[in-house]
Design a protein around this motif. Structure first.
Motif, PDB file in Angstrom:
ATOM      1  N   VAL A 128       1.002  -1.055   0.142  1.00 38.00           N
ATOM      2  CA  VAL A 128      -0.049  -0.256   0.130  1.00 38.00           C
ATOM      3  C   VAL A 128       0.270   1.625   0.102  1.00 38.00           C
ATOM      4  O   VAL A 128       0.440   2.361  -0.917  1.00 38.00           O
ATOM      5  N   HIS A 129       1.608   1.404   0.971  1.00 41.78           N
ATOM      6  CA  HIS A 129       3.228   2.652   0.783  1.00 41.78           C
ATOM      7  C   HIS A 129       3.413   2.383  -1.176  1.00 41.78           C
ATOM      8  O   HIS A 129       3.796   3.858  -0.756  1.00 41.78           O
ATOM      9  N   LEU A 130       3.763   1.727  -1.287  1.00 39.68           N
ATOM     10  CA  LEU A 130       4.487   1.771  -2.791  1.00 39.68           C
ATOM     11  C   LEU A 130       2.962   2.075  -4.194  1.00 39.68           C
ATOM     12  O   LEU A 130       3.674   3.020  -4.845  1.00 39.68           O
ATOM     13  N   VAL A 131       1.755   1.741  -3.652  1.00 36.78           N
ATOM     14  CA  VAL A 131       0.627   2.110  -4.830  1.00 36.78           C
ATOM     15  C   VAL A 131       0.457   3.145  -4.103  1.00 36.78           C
ATOM     16  O   VAL A 131      -0.783   4.345  -5.135  1.00 36.78           O
ATOM     17  N   PHE A 132       0.107   3.909  -3.131  1.00 35.03           N
ATOM     18  CA  PHE A 132      -0.549   4.573  -2.506  1.00 35.03           C
ATOM     19  C   PHE A 132       0.457   5.624  -1.391  1.00 35.03           C
ATOM     20  O   PHE A 132      -0.216   5.926  -0.407  1.00 35.03           O
ATOM     21  N   PRO A 133       1.508   6.147  -2.058  1.00 39.42           N
ATOM     22  CA  PRO A 133       1.835   7.341  -0.666  1.00 39.42           C
ATOM     23  C   PRO A 133       0.989   8.287  -0.126  1.00 39.42           C
ATOM     24  O   PRO A 133       0.210   8.856  -0.859  1.00 39.42           O
ATOM     25  N   LEU A 134       1.524   8.618   1.005  1.00 35.78           N
ATOM     26  CA  LEU A 134       0.570   9.912   1.772  1.00 35.78           C
ATOM     27  C   LEU A 134       1.249  10.754   2.789  1.00 35.78           C
ATOM     28  O   LEU A 134       1.532   9.907   3.232  1.00 35.78           O
ATOM     29  N   ALA A 135       0.984  11.458   2.591  1.00 36.25           N
ATOM     30  CA  ALA A 135       1.808  13.088   3.003  1.00 36.25           C
ATOM     31  C   ALA A 135       1.017  12.839   4.617  1.00 36.25           C
ATOM     32  O   ALA A 135      -0.183  12.697   4.560  1.00 36.25           O
ATOM     33  N   PRO A 136       2.226  12.553   5.734  1.00 31.45           N
ATOM     34  CA  PRO A 136       0.779  12.555   7.038  1.00 31.45           C
ATOM     35  C   PRO A 136       0.299  14.126   7.545  1.00 31.45           C
ATOM     36  O   PRO A 136       0.489  14.688   6.877  1.00 31.45           O
TER      37      PRO A 136
END
Length: 268
Positions: A128-136
């Protein structure tokens, strides 16, 4: 061993612990793979912020509680927010490691189960981290939240541009939340004391900390809990061993006497 032996003691005697060196290498290898995989997800700043706006808008659309409400409680005093930052920075890995060590020593069957669940959840989280990077949320100006670790300390993160030890755009799912929930579930299942349900305070406190310090959105914890639920449904805890070698508990019951019936039949 009699039939009234405690289940935990019976399990410890009946289940052979996995080789220690192999387990240390396995856990260390999984950790290194995860850390390396997180580095592969760096460099997606624009996409991470676009996803952050989508998550923030989704939370408002479904009317989840505002993360700011939790942060406002922490900001009532410098001491409280400092404790929350310290909890975020220092409890995550040591608590999980202590959990696995205790299970390895006292509940071998539970240890293998817990290690497999944690590995599955962590591996899925990496994808998920690879396909959906998300800034906190602490990085997203639209949230209006304070980066409490940077302002009040202590902080485990440096500036995103120069931080080569961690991927700060891997907010979803929250492994802080997922691991804490697994620790609590594992201890509730592996122990028999009446107070074992108090372990659920660990994931609850972790949830309040990760949200209040603006390191995660509510949805990050929700996704982590869902992934853990799937892993627990697929990776089942092995059945308890029998209380004596080679015999099931039912087989240890004293059979009903039959001699009298046999003699009566023989006399006819």
């Amino acid at each position: 061993m009699n039939a009234r032996t405690e289940p935990a003691e019976a399990e410890t005697r009946a289940i052979t612990r996995p080789p220690l060196v192999r387990e240390l290498l396995l856990v260390a290898g999984l950790f290194l793979v995860y850390k390396f995989g997180r580095q592969l997800a760096t460099g997606h700043t624009g996409e991470a912020f676009r996803n952050a706006h989508r998550v923030w808008d989704l939370e408002r659309a479904v009317r989840l509680p505002g993360e700011g409400d939790v942060q406002n409680l922490l900001l009532h005093g410098d001491t409280l927010v400092h404790i929350a930052n310290t909890y975020y920075a220092t409890i995550h890995f040591p608590a999980t490691a202590a959990f696995l060590v205790w299970l390895y020593l006292r509940r071998p069957a539970h240890y293998v189960w817990a290690r497999r669940v944690l590995a599955a959840v962590t591996g899925a989280a990496l994808v998920v981290h690879l396909v959906f990077p998300l800034a906190p949320p602490r990085m997203l100006a639209a949230t209006g939240l304070v980066d409490t670790a940077r302002v009040y300390g202590p902080s485990v993160y440096g500036p995103p541009q120069t931080d080569h030890l961690s991927n700060q755009f891997a907010a979803m799912p929250s492994l802080h939340s997922g691991w804490a929930l697994m620790v609590a579930i594992g201890l509730v299942v592996a122990t028999r004391s009446r107070g074992r349900w108090l372990w659920l305070l660990h994931p609850l406190l972790t949830l309040l900390v990760i949200v209040g310090t603006a390191n995660h959105y509510w949805i990050d914890a929700i996704v982590a809990a869902a992934m853990l639920g799937i892993a627990l449904a697929v990776i089942r805890l092995p059945r308890r061993p029998t209380t004596t070698a080679g015999q099931s508990p039912d087989s240890q019951r004293t059979p009903a006497p039959v001699e009298e019936n046999v003699l009566v039949g023989a006399g006819r």
